[in-house]
Design a protein around this motif. Structure first.
Motif, PDB file in Angstrom:
ATOM      1  N   THR A 159       0.841  -1.196   0.000  1.00 45.22           N
ATOM      2  CA  THR A 159       0.000   0.000   0.000  1.00 45.22           C
ATOM      3  C   THR A 159       0.880   1.251   0.000  1.00 45.22           C
ATOM      4  O   THR A 159       1.880   1.304   0.717  1.00 45.22           O
ATOM      5  CB  THR A 159      -0.882   0.017   1.264  1.00 45.22           C
ATOM      6  OG1 THR A 159      -1.686  -1.158   1.276  1.00 45.22           O
ATOM      7  CG2 THR A 159      -1.774   1.257   1.306  1.00 45.22           C
ATOM      8  N   VAL A 160       0.517   2.256  -0.771  1.00 46.08           N
ATOM      9  CA  VAL A 160       1.223   3.537  -0.771  1.00 46.08           C
ATOM     10  C   VAL A 160       0.172   4.646  -0.647  1.00 46.08           C
ATOM     11  O   VAL A 160      -0.764   4.719  -1.433  1.00 46.08           O
ATOM     12  CB  VAL A 160       2.065   3.725  -2.055  1.00 46.08           C
ATOM     13  CG1 VAL A 160       2.978   4.937  -1.917  1.00 46.08           C
ATOM     14  CG2 VAL A 160       2.888   2.485  -2.361  1.00 46.08           C
ATOM     15  N   MET A 161       0.347   5.499   0.371  1.00 40.64           N
ATOM     16  CA  MET A 161      -0.711   6.459   0.730  1.00 40.64           C
ATOM     17  C   MET A 161      -0.685   7.742  -0.101  1.00 40.64           C
ATOM     18  O   MET A 161      -0.996   8.826   0.405  1.00 40.64           O
ATOM     19  CB  MET A 161      -0.581   6.808   2.217  1.00 40.64           C
ATOM     20  CG  MET A 161      -0.862   5.632   3.146  1.00 40.64           C
ATOM     21  SD  MET A 161      -0.620   6.094   4.890  1.00 40.64           S
ATOM     22  CE  MET A 161      -1.797   7.437   5.079  1.00 40.64           C
ATOM     23  N   ASP A 234       7.506   9.388  -7.342  1.00 42.63           N
ATOM     24  CA  ASP A 234       8.232   8.660  -6.298  1.00 42.63           C
ATOM     25  C   ASP A 234       7.621   7.269  -6.105  1.00 42.63           C
ATOM     26  O   ASP A 234       8.328   6.270  -6.003  1.00 42.63           O
ATOM     27  CB  ASP A 234       8.177   9.451  -4.988  1.00 42.63           C
ATOM     28  CG  ASP A 234       8.969   8.779  -3.871  1.00 42.63           C
ATOM     29  OD1 ASP A 234      10.193   8.979  -3.826  1.00 42.63           O
ATOM     30  OD2 ASP A 234       8.368   8.042  -3.074  1.00 42.63           O
ATOM     31  N   GLU A 235       6.300   7.230  -6.065  1.00 45.64           N
ATOM     32  CA  GLU A 235       5.601   5.951  -5.877  1.00 45.64           C
ATOM     33  C   GLU A 235       5.915   4.980  -7.014  1.00 45.64           C
ATOM     34  O   GLU A 235       6.252   3.817  -6.789  1.00 45.64           O
ATOM     35  CB  GLU A 235       4.086   6.213  -5.809  1.00 45.64           C
ATOM     36  CG  GLU A 235       3.267   4.939  -5.707  1.00 45.64           C
ATOM     37  CD  GLU A 235       1.787   5.166  -5.968  1.00 45.64           C
ATOM     38  OE1 GLU A 235       1.305   6.305  -5.822  1.00 45.64           O
ATOM     39  OE2 GLU A 235       1.106   4.195  -6.333  1.00 45.64           O
ATOM     40  N   HIS A 238       9.544   3.606  -7.138  1.00 49.16           N
ATOM     41  CA  HIS A 238       9.749   2.517  -6.185  1.00 49.16           C
ATOM     42  C   HIS A 238       8.947   1.276  -6.593  1.00 49.16           C
ATOM     43  O   HIS A 238       9.399   0.156  -6.427  1.00 49.16           O
ATOM     44  CB  HIS A 238       9.336   2.954  -4.778  1.00 49.16           C
ATOM     45  CG  HIS A 238      10.345   3.832  -4.110  1.00 49.16           C
ATOM     46  ND1 HIS A 238      10.223   5.197  -4.055  1.00 49.16           N
ATOM     47  CD2 HIS A 238      11.516   3.543  -3.478  1.00 49.16           C
ATOM     48  CE1 HIS A 238      11.265   5.704  -3.403  1.00 49.16           C
ATOM     49  NE2 HIS A 238      12.059   4.733  -3.053  1.00 49.16           N
TER      50      HIS A 238
END
Lengths: 293, 293
Positions: A159-161, A234-235, A238
């Protein structure tokens, strides 16, 4: 004749489908109340269901996935561990108040960074069942999910917020002070993506959304798109770090899915946006394996 | 006899010193209004100055540094480029309304991620002038600064918005929902530091502040310290990436400086907290080089 009623019931969204014997869609409702709104009704979730699709409820089985099985939902169900396939989801259905609830998935439950999802597993299973292919998936949203499917199974996710943090930065930090509304700027978004994929602390790189504006190198009506691009960049940088050569599949709708495809393209990575209906196809597949449809 | 009056005037802080002929402190005021509060007074900054240190103003030169030279301050002054030493700051003093203003520094002004500081350059110069040594510095705060000094000059720096983003995440995202107040937990902070120094998207790793709590592996009154450690851990891990073998110097006060030293210790990096008074020493040094004191 109704063979199955499927519901994708999220925190702020409710979509339901009445399906025929072959899984074909007979009727759709896409504007029902999410669990926050439905849970606040005097009659709770049962009332929300009657209000929105009461006319469909003629004895056909009902299957539901999403945050409706979370602590704030209709019934809290345990998470299933990875790797996870459609059969395990079918075996793990929870019957409660006459509805078959698909439970969520947990990654690394005993490790230092456990992660959870509720609903996205059903969309990915739907994509696999529809023959859409495996590999790396991203499901953009308030909380994006990056997931990998191999051998018909969901094997990893994270999960990425991004969406929620973007809103908090825009509305509640100095980065939002100079923002002015304006038309979408693809060039500002792409510029942000390039800043987002760089090395260095993310909480340092976001400060450029202010300094560039202070120096008149970023127009006030482009700051929001730049910041959005920076966080998504950035998300994505990665997320694709351990990606195989194959393309990334985006499961999502509208502008946000297009933004993620644009960010991936900026990094030279092919991406395709899955056709709509993945949640419904996943619900059908899980119900079918359980003998409900 | 007053030789110099020095003021470190930040967004929310005002500290002033009346110094004698050798730079010794004769009197201190540390609770004046920051520029946000002072700028809102009917008589503005001049009134704030009279209110707080009017009795000191007997003709001795006054020198001030910090956000007071920003767009929302008393007078906006241009930034000086890197590398930057005390002589350049002395030569760049701006005389306005009888006060000598120390201007700020800019890093990479034409590059993709320009950065700026106002006030921290004076503290670092003060540290050098006091014989405190060079190398890598961190000045923790709402916006932390990481800076490098070599050969008597400030040669590089980077802003990281850790403090402000921590508050935004705590108060305006789902991460704050489960937080309960409690005594400081060093163990939760250290655990967060370890999560913060890992690879992977920061906006993914912060989600563990929720999942660990959901799984009863992080107590509600430890979530805030864990999240603080995670953000500081990410900042420190990036900040020391290009550090030489020497220790890191922390210029800051109280609990926050101790937290940074703890985070550095978790990563096996020696750190020392500079003695108080670096801003005052920098103001004295700059005034001395300009012939004001």
């Amino acid at each position: 004749m109704t063979a199955l009623i499927g519901i994708d019931w999220g925190t702020t969204s409710f979509r339901a489908w009445r399906m025929g014997p072959g899984g074909e869609v007979l009727e759709t409702v896409s504007d029902g109340p999410g669990i926050l709104a439905a849970g606040a009704l005097p009659g709770g979730f049962a009332q929300a269901l009657r209000d929105r699709i009461g006319g469909w409820l003629d004895g056909a089985p009902v299957i539901a996935s999403g945050m409706i099985t979370s602590r704030n939902g209709w019934v809290e169900t345990p998470y299933l561990p990875l790797p996870l396939d459609a059969n395990a989801l079918a075996a793990g259905l929870t019957l409660h108040d006459g509805i078959h609830f698909v439970t969520g998935a947990v990654s690394d439950p005993d490790g230092p960074a456990p992660d959870v999802m509720r609903g996205e597993e059903t969309e990915i299973i739907g994509h696999l069942a529809a023959g859409g292919g495996e590999g790396l998936f991203v499901l953009p949203g308030t909380h994006s999910k990056w997931a990998r499917a191999e051998g018909g199974r969901l094997v990893a996710f994270r999960t990425v917020m991004t969406g929620e943090v973007f809103a908090a930065l825009r509305d509640h930090t100095i980065l939002g002070r100079l923002i002015q509304p304006g038309p979408d700027s693809q060039s500002a978004f792409r510029r942000g993506v390039q800043a987002g994929r760089q090395d260095g602390a993310l909480l340092g790189r976001i400060f450029s959304a202010r300094t560039l504006a202070l120096m008149d190198r970023l127009a006030p009506d482009q700051i929001a798109d730049y910041l959005s691009g920076l966080l998504i960049g950035d998300e994505v940088a990665h997320g694709v770090q351990d990606a195989a050569a194959g393309p990334v599949t985006i499961i999502g709708r509208g502008d946000l899915a297009v933004r993620y495809r644009m960010a991936l393209a900026e990094m030279g990575i092919a991406a395709k946006i899955a056709p709509p209906g993945m949640a419904r196809q996943g619900l059908w597949e899980i119900a079918r394996l359980r003998g409900l449809a």
